[in-house]
Design a protein around this motif. Structure first.
Motif, PDB file in Angstrom:
ATOM      1  N   SER A 151      49.871  25.275  42.108  1.00  0.00           N
ATOM      2  CA  SER A 151      48.924  24.185  41.559  1.00  0.00           C
ATOM      3  C   SER A 151      49.447  23.779  40.390  1.00  0.00           C
ATOM      4  N   PRO A 152      49.059  22.395  39.843  1.00  0.00           N
ATOM      5  CA  PRO A 152      49.404  21.804  38.625  1.00  0.00           C
ATOM      6  C   PRO A 152      48.633  22.253  37.685  1.00  0.00           C
ATOM      7  N   VAL A 153      48.613  23.664  37.318  1.00  0.00           N
ATOM      8  CA  VAL A 153      47.469  24.277  36.208  1.00  0.00           C
ATOM      9  C   VAL A 153      48.543  25.117  35.331  1.00  0.00           C
ATOM     10  N   ILE A 154      47.951  24.996  34.209  1.00  0.00           N
ATOM     11  CA  ILE A 154      48.413  25.748  32.921  1.00  0.00           C
ATOM     12  C   ILE A 154      47.508  26.651  32.376  1.00  0.00           C
ATOM     13  N   VAL A 155      47.624  28.128  32.486  1.00  0.00           N
ATOM     14  CA  VAL A 155      46.759  28.850  31.932  1.00  0.00           C
ATOM     15  C   VAL A 155      47.119  29.805  30.797  1.00  0.00           C
ATOM     16  N   THR A 156      46.102  29.550  29.584  1.00  0.00           N
ATOM     17  CA  THR A 156      46.648  30.079  28.312  1.00  0.00           C
ATOM     18  C   THR A 156      45.687  31.273  28.147  1.00  0.00           C
ATOM     19  N   GLY A 157      46.177  32.226  27.937  1.00  0.00           N
ATOM     20  CA  GLY A 157      45.254  33.599  27.560  1.00  0.00           C
ATOM     21  C   GLY A 157      45.019  34.303  28.690  1.00  0.00           C
ATOM     22  N   PRO A 158      44.248  35.308  28.698  1.00  0.00           N
ATOM     23  CA  PRO A 158      44.061  36.025  29.915  1.00  0.00           C
ATOM     24  C   PRO A 158      43.135  35.402  30.757  1.00  0.00           C
ATOM     25  N   LEU A 159      43.251  35.462  32.070  1.00  0.00           N
ATOM     26  CA  LEU A 159      42.364  34.971  32.942  1.00  0.00           C
ATOM     27  C   LEU A 159      42.369  35.719  34.187  1.00  0.00           C
ATOM     28  N   SER A 160      41.100  36.143  34.648  1.00  0.00           N
ATOM     29  CA  SER A 160      41.084  36.705  36.229  1.00  0.00           C
ATOM     30  C   SER A 160      39.642  36.393  36.648  1.00  0.00           C
ATOM     31  N   GLU A 161      39.852  36.645  38.043  1.00  0.00           N
ATOM     32  CA  GLU A 161      38.581  36.303  38.743  1.00  0.00           C
ATOM     33  C   GLU A 161      37.414  37.394  38.414  1.00  0.00           C
ATOM     34  N   SER A 162      36.303  37.017  38.375  1.00  0.00           N
ATOM     35  CA  SER A 162      35.042  37.935  38.259  1.00  0.00           C
ATOM     36  C   SER A 162      33.902  37.583  39.019  1.00  0.00           C
ATOM     37  N   SER A 163      32.977  38.368  39.049  1.00  0.00           N
ATOM     38  CA  SER A 163      31.726  38.060  39.854  1.00  0.00           C
ATOM     39  C   SER A 163      30.600  37.604  38.911  1.00  0.00           C
ATOM     40  N   CYS A 164      30.965  37.034  37.890  1.00  0.00           N
ATOM     41  CA  CYS A 164      29.731  36.848  36.650  1.00  0.00           C
ATOM     42  C   CYS A 164      29.017  35.749  37.293  1.00  0.00           C
ATOM     43  N   GLY A 165      29.644  34.701  37.950  1.00  0.00           N
ATOM     44  CA  GLY A 165      28.981  33.514  38.377  1.00  0.00           C
ATOM     45  C   GLY A 165      28.051  33.785  39.582  1.00  0.00           C
ATOM     46  N   SER A 166      28.170  35.295  39.954  1.00  0.00           N
ATOM     47  CA  SER A 166      27.170  35.483  40.977  1.00  0.00           C
ATOM     48  C   SER A 166      25.587  35.760  40.398  1.00  0.00           C
ATOM     49  N   SER A 167      24.705  35.616  41.357  1.00  0.00           N
ATOM     50  CA  SER A 167      23.614  35.745  40.938  1.00  0.00           C
ATOM     51  C   SER A 167      23.040  37.216  40.713  1.00  0.00           C
ATOM     52  N   LEU A 168      23.976  38.209  41.068  1.00  0.00           N
ATOM     53  CA  LEU A 168      23.669  39.597  40.879  1.00  0.00           C
ATOM     54  C   LEU A 168      23.771  39.939  39.434  1.00  0.00           C
ATOM     55  N   HIS A 169      24.115  39.270  38.396  1.00  0.00           N
ATOM     56  CA  HIS A 169      24.333  39.632  37.249  1.00  0.00           C
ATOM     57  C   HIS A 169      23.369  39.011  36.349  1.00  0.00           C
ATOM     58  N   THR A 170      22.423  39.675  35.775  1.00  0.00           N
ATOM     59  CA  THR A 170      21.669  38.857  34.681  1.00  0.00           C
ATOM     60  C   THR A 170      22.276  38.943  33.345  1.00  0.00           C
ATOM     61  N   ASN A 171      23.174  39.841  33.029  1.00  0.00           N
ATOM     62  CA  ASN A 171      23.706  39.934  31.698  1.00  0.00           C
ATOM     63  C   ASN A 171      25.141  39.320  31.816  1.00  0.00           C
ATOM     64  N   PRO A 172      25.502  38.413  30.955  1.00  0.00           N
ATOM     65  CA  PRO A 172      26.962  37.863  31.326  1.00  0.00           C
ATOM     66  C   PRO A 172      27.952  38.733  30.774  1.00  0.00           C
ATOM     67  N   TYR A 173      27.648  39.482  30.039  1.00  0.00           N
ATOM     68  CA  TYR A 173      28.681  40.608  29.558  1.00  0.00           C
ATOM     69  C   TYR A 173      28.856  41.784  30.262  1.00  0.00           C
ATOM     70  N   ALA A 174      27.974  42.033  31.220  1.00  0.00           N
ATOM     71  CA  ALA A 174      28.364  42.978  32.333  1.00  0.00           C
ATOM     72  C   ALA A 174      28.872  42.600  33.467  1.00  0.00           C
ATOM     73  N   ALA A 175      29.723  41.257  33.157  1.00  0.00           N
ATOM     74  CA  ALA A 175      30.385  40.732  34.447  1.00  0.00           C
ATOM     75  C   ALA A 175      31.872  40.946  34.332  1.00  0.00           C
ATOM     76  N   GLU A 176      32.212  41.595  33.388  1.00  0.00           N
ATOM     77  CA  GLU A 176      33.662  41.737  33.303  1.00  0.00           C
ATOM     78  C   GLU A 176      34.689  42.531  34.414  1.00  0.00           C
ATOM     79  N   THR A 177      34.000  43.177  35.077  1.00  0.00           N
ATOM     80  CA  THR A 177      34.740  43.833  36.230  1.00  0.00           C
ATOM     81  C   THR A 177      34.989  42.781  37.260  1.00  0.00           C
ATOM     82  N   THR A 178      36.215  42.963  37.599  1.00  0.00           N
ATOM     83  CA  THR A 178      36.795  42.013  38.589  1.00  0.00           C
ATOM     84  C   THR A 178      37.030  42.493  40.025  1.00  0.00           C
ATOM     85  N   HIS A 179      36.989  41.754  40.787  1.00  0.00           N
ATOM     86  CA  HIS A 179      36.901  42.340  42.305  1.00  0.00           C
ATOM     87  C   HIS A 179      38.015  41.530  42.823  1.00  0.00           C
TER      88      HIS A 179
END
Length: 1309
Positions: free
Chosen positions: A1189-1217
């Motif tokens: 894809s025509p994308v440029i990524v700067t810095g660390p980026l990984s998929e996370s479940s932070c956008g899921s409704s299971l997490h009420t604390n955004p800082y608790a969403a750093e574990t990736t799956h």
């Protein structure tokens, strides 16, 4: 044999050599026909009746085809209390009955009961199909109606009870019974003796032992048979609480206890003959009581045991102490055979306290069977004491046992059952004067004794002679004139009142002041009064023996019906017949379920139990069956051990796995071997060192990736082994680590049950192996379909056998308004399912009670070319029909009717035998009692029928969510998520990333035109003229930071759009669409959104020139406004083709608005999810397809479940799956569907947009706005329209759904 000896308590006899002679006698007796007339030669004295109209109408004239007297029997009154009785010469085998009306009259019986007895008392009704069935009689006076009994009856007395007769005449009857002589050898036991039989030790033991006999008793407990084998093990047949128990005791001595093996029968203490047999073939035992058989396996120690002795009627005192009943048998045994030897006839010593006759006590029971039943007895005692005793048995928890008015108007006494306990109350003028209870669990069907005693002011209620409750009374408690049992007369003039339920059950041995009530005189209406009673019989029926509840359902009952408790069985319905689970992961997928653990019932209503299995649902639905060792297992040299043997125990049973493999389209199992100086198959010519064992127990010499029988590994098949002279890498015997790995996929050999590794005993040898889980996908039965294109076409299959339980399920789709799905006929019985109209499915059948129909009406037409699911079930209690998820229809079965569905024709699918009302369309996944019919195989050879049926997206397309599109497959469908910001099997899984400062994503739609190298008016006009016609920008976010920049879009002309949170956490839209104008701000939300919750935001621009910004939280709000003047010629303003879209501001973006630059300098921390610009998903491209894809990524980026409704604390969403759906919960299969139907705008022309995504847990959904190109004036919302105010909440869109839970979701659209 009638002689009785009482000198000894034990009779001994030994098997002798008359076996062959006895076998010949038995064989010749059975070959004789058993249809001789039994009544015609009897004298008139053998006939009795309840009454007779005259001497010439007496019972002696009731012989078939005779014209003596008045031509038959007619009673004095034609009512339901009349009967005709015949005494045969001796106990006889009766096989048929025939009836006729009274000659030359209008008197005949149209319906009657048939009763039998050995003694002329304690009658037993003939039961058809385990229910008391009335026989249909005559329709005129002369024709003969004969019935051959399904089960022959052994009796000396026959009684006919007319139920209905010609309404224009009277009861009139002539009859004949047919049968043959019955041979009977009997022995009676009084509970203190037993017979001891020792088989001849010189006879070689046979592999098959059979013990059979008949027995009858009035006591509910006692030891019938005690068998002992030479090693000391014993097998005991014992009557306990009316049931027969077969028990095993291992070893000798007082410490050896009985272990119950099986229980069978019920209510066997009814003083009727019951048949029992125990057949042992090595260790397999068939245990039969009357018509019911159970099979079980004996322990290995009993498989080849020899019987040393058999004790009949009881055992020693020491043996009794270990039994359940702790007593010997009291009753009679008949025709006792052990391996075809007549035990009674061959008795050598006939001594002891036994009698070779059967002496029976005469107890006259009475049955209260209907709501109108009652028995009224006169009270004649005048003494001060009162005593009433009786015995009763019932299944009901409640019912009136006894009531009477007290003398001197002292009140009313009620003695009744309440919650299966006896309760006595005395009422006077509405007050309860006395209230006592006694007993417990009295609705168990056993006989219970009850005594009511009043002496010297003390009132006592005693149950079973032990449980007693007493009360003092200050007034005399004695019946005034009458005693009512069971109920009260339904008349206005009766003084009897019953505020409780009526009693339904049996009573016997009724005594008033110690005097036994003569119920025969009551029956003859010479004493007392009664209504709706069945005299001289106990009509109790155990509806739970055998249990009609399937699959381990627990049976409970009342007098008239039974109930099945199906909880924790995995099955449902009135008899726990139908599975509540799906048969495969494929079926769960097509209900909208995602990966997770599910209960799989591979054979539906069949015998295989449901199993919890992991479903890995992606494009294919994989069933994953784990075993006890799926990890890599390392082996090292061990002294003295030449081989390593590993067994694998799977999470599913053998029969479950075999059924899953058979049903699956494809199965595989990984098999790998890592080696270091350890040979595997010893190729090319040596004997294998290692092998594996498959499902049949056969050893296989090929490895993963090779074909069966090849003695090769994958590299040998592919000809790429490290050493070409070998067919396995490990066979090179290298000192370096190597491996042979691959997939086993030959279904007939899977799964791997055991593995043997051999070459591990040499110095320096090391090895490791791994056997992966069994994995299968596809469901051959789920997609097995046929298309019927002619009304006269059909498929035929063998007769459907569903005598007591039948379930039928299938899917269909059609454009026709009617048609028969399937039909199966019998002589009279039938079963049929059809589409009777576009909105009605009809399930009809007949089991002998007349046709019965179950209909389901649907609110919408079913002929819409979409798949519809039909489930029909018929059992002994009810019939039900369900179509899709519409409310079902249930039809109760008639009480005491026929229950067996008897079919004999072929099963027709898609039509009928008459080729009328044929079905046009598709039928799929047709299952009868859990077995799938192979429609495609039959369709291949049947004209007018085509195998398979395409077009699944019309039915399952709605499962593709969030703009995912359905793609047809031969067996099902897949969801194409390329135009959706979501991923997953159904485009249901959000793509989210958790950002930290310094992380950015840039997506370029087209490289910007290099204006700095080729600046010209032409190039400028190209980019300004090719504009967008509509924009759809959306994203979700979660953050606790304020102020924060959420979205930034800029163009070459220094125009921009920014979405941000101000210092108060309010959502603002800042925009500048003319480079010579100042930036404007629109307040989209007046609430604090920097609260760590998930929010959704969108800007939607349409070609009408208006922009809609709507926001959703727990309550939804929508804002609509126009950018520009509201002149009639409003020209829209869009971004030119070198537009850049920023989700985090880049330092290289050129001249930036000062406010935007200030927010950019603060950075952003949070979560961003499901980002979409028209059909482009920039964040999804960056995370899942960064290389293409025509994308440029700067810095660390990984998929996370932070956008899921299971997490009420955004800082608790750093574990990736992982992106694969590997996490799931146990699910019963309810569909999880979240379909959003909206059209995304298309990109007109070629445009370059750069997206910088800041670290946010916010979700923004934006639509691009249109503006006039020449002049721009921000238009304020009109004051008169509260709808446009950002502070005014709007009604939520009822069609919108979200995967966020209600207690932690906010949206902005």
């Amino acid at each position: 044999m009638s002689k009785t000896f009482r000198n000894k308590h034990t009779v001994h006899f030994v098997q002798n050599g008359f076996l062959q002679m006895l076998l010949k006698e038995v064989s010749s007796a059975h070959q004789e026909s058993c249809d001789s007339p039994l009544v015609s030669a009897l004298p008139q004295s053998a006939f009795t009746s309840s009454s007779e109209l005259s001497n010439s109408h007496g019972p002696g004239f009731a012989k078939l085809n005779r014209r003596d007297g008045a031509g038959g029997w007619s009673p004095l009154d034609s009512n339901k209390y009349q009967w005709l009785e015949i005494k045969l010469e001796q106990r006889t085998e009766i096989t048929a009955i025939a009836t006729q009306g009274r000659y030359g009259s209008s008197d005949w019986v149209t319906r009657y009961f048939l009763m039998f007895s050995d003694t002329g008392h304690n009658w037993r009704p003939y039961r058809q199909e385990d229910s008391i069935g009335a026989f249909s009689g005559n329709s005129n006076a002369d024709s003969v109606v004969m019935y051959k009994l399904q089960q022959p009856v052994i009796a000396q007395y026959v009684r006919i009870l007319p139920l209905d007769w010609n309404p224009n005449g009277r009861i009139g009857l002539r009859l004949e019974a047919y049968g043959c002589q019955y041979k009977s050898d009997v022995v009676g036991f009084d509970g203190s003796a037993h017979l001891l039989f020792r088989p001849d030790p010189s006879v070689t033991p046979a592999n098959r032992d059979v013990l059979s006999m008949n027995f009858k008793t009035l006591l509910n407990s006692g030891t019938l048979v005690h068998m002992e084998e030479r090693s000391g093990h014993t097998l005991t047949l014992e009557l306990f609480r009316g049931k027969l128990l077969l028990q095993l005791r291992k070893g000798r001595g007082s410490s050896a206890d009985f272990h119950p093996l099986v229980s069978l029968g019920s209510l066997l203490d009814d003083q009727h003959w019951h048949h029992v047999s125990v057949e042992r073939v090595r260790g397999l035992v068939n245990f039969t009581v009357d018509k019911n058989t159970q099979q079980f396996q004996l322990p290995e120690s009993w498989s080849h045991s020899e019987i040393n002795e058999i004790s009949f009627g009881g055992t020693s005192a020491a043996g009794l102490q270990k039994s359940q009943s702790r007593r010997n048998f009291h009753g009679c045994l008949e025709n006792v055979l052990y391996n075809d030897i007549s035990v009674i006839e061959r008795a050598e010593e006939k001594q002891g306290n036994v009698s070779f006759t059967c002496t029976e006590s005469i107890d006259v029971p009475v049955t209260f069977a209907s709501p109108g039943s009652f028995l009224a007895l006169p009270w004649v005692s005048g003494g001060e004491s009162v005593s009433v005793t009786l015995q009763f048995r019932t299944w009901n928890k409640a019912g009136l046992l006894m009531t009477f008015d007290l003398q001197h108007n002292a009140g009313t006494l009620w003695l009744y059952l309440s919650e299966a306990r006896v309760r006595l109350q005395i009422h006077k003028t509405g007050r309860i004067m006395t209230d006592i209870t006694a007993g417990a669990s009295l609705n168990d069907g056993q006989w219970h004794s009850l005594e009511l005693a009043v002496r010297r002011g003390r009132l006592a209620v005693t149950l079973d002679r032990t449980d007693s409750s007493t009360a003092s009374t200050s007034f005399p408690v004695a019946p005034d004139s009458q005693l009512f049992l069971g109920g009260c007369p339904d008349t206005e003039h009766s003084s009897c009142r019953n505020p409780f339920s009526v009693f339904q059950g049996c009573m016997r041995l009724i005594r008033t002041d110690a005097a036994l009530v003569d119920l025969i005189r009551v029956q003859q209406m010479l004493f007392g009064n009664f209504s709706d009673l069945q005299m001289d019989m106990c009509g109790i029926v155990d509806r739970c023996s055998p249990s009609r509840c399937e699959h381990g359902g627990r049976c409970s009952q009342s007098w008239s019906t039974f109930h099945c408790n199906c909880s924790a069985t995995g099955y449902g319905g009135a008899t726990c017949h139908s599975s509540i689970y799906e048969a495969s992961c494929e079926a769960y997928k097509h209900k909208g379920n995602t990966s997770g653990f599910y209960y799989i019932d591979v054979d539906g209503s069949g015998p295989i139990k449901p199993q919890l299995i992991y479903c890995n649902i992606s494009d294919k639905a994989w069933m994953v069956i784990q075993h006890n060792n799926t990890e890599l297992t390392k082996l090292k040299v061990s002294s003295g051990i030449n081989q390593h043997l590993a067994h694998f125990n799977y999470s599913a049973d053998v029969e479950q796995i075999q059924a899953i493999i058979t049903q699956a389209e494809y199965c595989e199992q990984e098999l790998s071997y890592h080696c270091k100086k350890s040979r595997l198959l010893n190729t090319p010519d040596g004997a294998p060192f290692s092998w594996w064992v498959g499902q049949s127990g056969e050893a296989h010499m090929y490895w993963g990736g090779a074909v069966p029988g090849s003695q090769q590994c994958a590299c040998g098949l592919q000809e790429n082994c490290v050493h070409p002279e070998h067919f396995c890498n490990c066979d090179a015997d290298s000192k370096e680590w190597s491996n042979d790995s691959g997939l086993l996929s030959h279904k007939e050999h899977l799964p791997v049950r055991a593995l043997t590794v051999g070459d591990i005993n040499r110095s320096g040898s090391e090895a490791a192996y791994r056997v992966g889980p069994l994995q299968c996908y596809g469901d051959n039965s789920f997609w097995n379909a046929a298309y019927f294109n002619k009304e006269t076409s059909y498929l035929h299959f063998p007769t459907f056998h569903g005598e007591l339980s039948a379930d039928i399920s299938f899917l269909f789709k059609t454009s026709s308004s009617s048609g028969v799905f399937l039909e199966n006929l019998g002589i009279k019985d039938f079963i049929r399912i059809e589409l009777s109209s576009p909105t009605q499915v009809l399930f009809s059948f007949d089991v002998g009670n007349g046709p019965l129909e179950v209909k389901v009406e649907t609110p919408s037409a079913l002929n819409d070319e979409r798949w519809h699911h039909v489930r029909a079930e018929r059992n002994v209690k009810e019939a039900s029909l369900y179509v899709d998820h519409h409310p079902g229809a249930v039809q109760k079965a008639p009480a005491d009717g026929h229950i067996h569905l008897q079919l004999n024709s072929q099963l027709f699918v898609g039509g009928t035998a008459s080729r009328q009302k044929g079905f046009l369309g598709c039928i799929r996944s047709l299952k009868l009692n859990g077995k799938t019919l192979d429609l495609e195989e039959r369709a291949e050879i049947t004209p007018g029928v085509t195998p398979g049926c395409p077009g699944h997206c019309s039915s399952y397309g709605d499962l593709c969510q969030n703009h995912g599109s359905c793609v047809e497959d031969h067996s099902g469908f897949t969801c194409d998520c390329s135009l959706s910001p979501f991923t997953g099997t159904f485009c249901h899984k959000d793509v989210s990333a958790f950002f930290k400062p310094g992380t950015s994503v840039t997506y370029t739609f087209k490289e910007p035109y290099e204006l700095n190298r080729n600046v010209s008016a032409q190039s400028s006009s190209i980019y300004s003229d090719l504009t967008l016609k509509g924009e759809n920008v959306s994203l979700s976010f979660r953050t606790s930071q304020a102020p924060a920049l959420l979205l930034y879009v800029s163009s070459y002309y220094r125009e921009f759009l920014a979405v941000l949170l101000n210092r108060n956490g309010h959502l603002d839209v800042r925009y500048k669409l003319q480079h010579n104008r100042d930036a404007e701000v629109f307040r989209a939300s007046g609430r604090n959104l920097a609260n760590g919750l998930l929010h959704h935001f969108a800007i939607l621009v349409n070609s009408a020139g208006d922009t809609e910004i709507s926001s959703k939280t727990l309550e939804e709000t929508t804002f609509v406004f126009f950018l520009g003047e509201t002149s009639e010629k409003q020209e829209t303003k869009t971004f030119p083709l070198n537009t850049q879209m920023h989700l985090f501001l880049s330092a290289e973006s050129g001249e930036v608005d000062p406010e935007i630059a200030r927010l950019n300098a603060l950075g952003f921390t949070g979560c961003l999810s499901v980002v979409q610009f028209n059909s482009i998903s920039p964040l999804k491209a960056a995370l899942l397809y960064p290389d293409t894809s025509p994308v440029i990524v700067t810095g660390p980026l990984s998929e996370s479940s932070c956008g899921s409704s299971l997490h009420t604390n955004p800082y608790a969403a750093e574990t990736t799956h992982s992106l694969t759906d590997h996490v799931g919960s146990v699910n019963t299969g309810e569909p999880i569907v979240n379909a959003i139907n909206s059209d995304s705008a298309l990109i007109g022309g070629v445009i370059a947009v750069v997206i910088f995504v800041s670290l946010a847990a916010l979700a923004v959904m934006a639509r691009f706005l249109y503006r006039r190109k020449e002049t721009f004036q921000p238009q304020e919302p009109k004051a008169g329209k509260t709808d446009d105010s950002p502070e005014t909440p709007f009604n939520t869109d009822p069609n919108s759904q979200s995967i966020i839970s209600d207690n932690q979701k906010e949206y902005f659209i």
